[in-house]
Design a protein around this motif. Structure first.
Motif, PDB file in Angstrom:
ATOM      1  N   ALA A  74      -1.558  11.333   8.004  1.00 35.79           N
ATOM      2  CA  ALA A  74      -1.370  11.129   6.566  1.00 35.79           C
ATOM      3  C   ALA A  74      -2.693  10.817   5.882  1.00 35.79           C
ATOM      4  O   ALA A  74      -2.972  11.316   4.778  1.00 35.79           O
ATOM      5  N   MET A  75      -3.528  10.024   6.520  1.00 32.54           N
ATOM      6  CA  MET A  75      -4.839   9.695   5.951  1.00 32.54           C
ATOM      7  C   MET A  75      -5.695  10.953   5.817  1.00 32.54           C
ATOM      8  O   MET A  75      -6.362  11.156   4.799  1.00 32.54           O
ATOM      9  N   ASN A  78      -4.156  13.177   3.009  1.00 36.71           N
ATOM     10  CA  ASN A  78      -4.371  12.562   1.681  1.00 36.71           C
ATOM     11  C   ASN A  78      -5.826  12.713   1.247  1.00 36.71           C
ATOM     12  O   ASN A  78      -6.103  12.970   0.081  1.00 36.71           O
ATOM     13  N   ARG A  81      -6.280  16.292   0.161  1.00 39.68           N
ATOM     14  CA  ARG A  81      -5.653  16.522  -1.158  1.00 39.68           C
ATOM     15  C   ARG A  81      -6.502  15.923  -2.272  1.00 39.68           C
ATOM     16  O   ARG A  81      -6.674  16.530  -3.329  1.00 39.68           O
ATOM     17  N   ALA A  82      -7.053  14.750  -2.044  1.00 38.91           N
ATOM     18  CA  ALA A  82      -7.906  14.110  -3.056  1.00 38.91           C
ATOM     19  C   ALA A  82      -9.164  14.930  -3.286  1.00 38.91           C
ATOM     20  O   ALA A  82      -9.604  15.110  -4.425  1.00 38.91           O
TER      21      ALA A  82
END
Length: 87
Positions: A74-75, A78, A81-82
């Motif tokens: 997930a990290m 994310n 995506r950022a």
């Protein structure tokens, strides 16, 4: 003598005292990791357009699958995506 911060637990305190519980915890963690890996692999079935809509690339997914301890999938996703959102 090592000092620990108030929120830290020693390794002995984090380890279940009962070996059977430790075995069940190990199996549960392995099964959870396998489910996560299968879910990430299913993202590879999406085409590039859909992945771009999600803000990730195939290489981001491969990196998430290979995520080491300390960095969760997930990290990794994310962060990807950022980065995609910034430009």
């Amino acid at each position: 003598m090592a000092l620990s911060l108030p929120g830290e637990r020693s390794l002995a305190a984090a380890t279940p005292a009962n070996p059977v519980l430790a075995l069940f915890a190990f199996i549960a963690a392995r099964l959870a990791r396998r489910r996560q890996r299968k879910a990430l692999e299913s993202l590879l079935d999406l085409d590039a357009t859909r992945l771009r809509d999600l803000g990730v690339t195939r290489s981001d997914i491969f990196e998430a699958i290979r995520a080491e301890q300390g960095r969760s999938a997930a990290m990794v996703l994310n962060a990807a995506r950022a980065k995609a959102a910034r430009g």
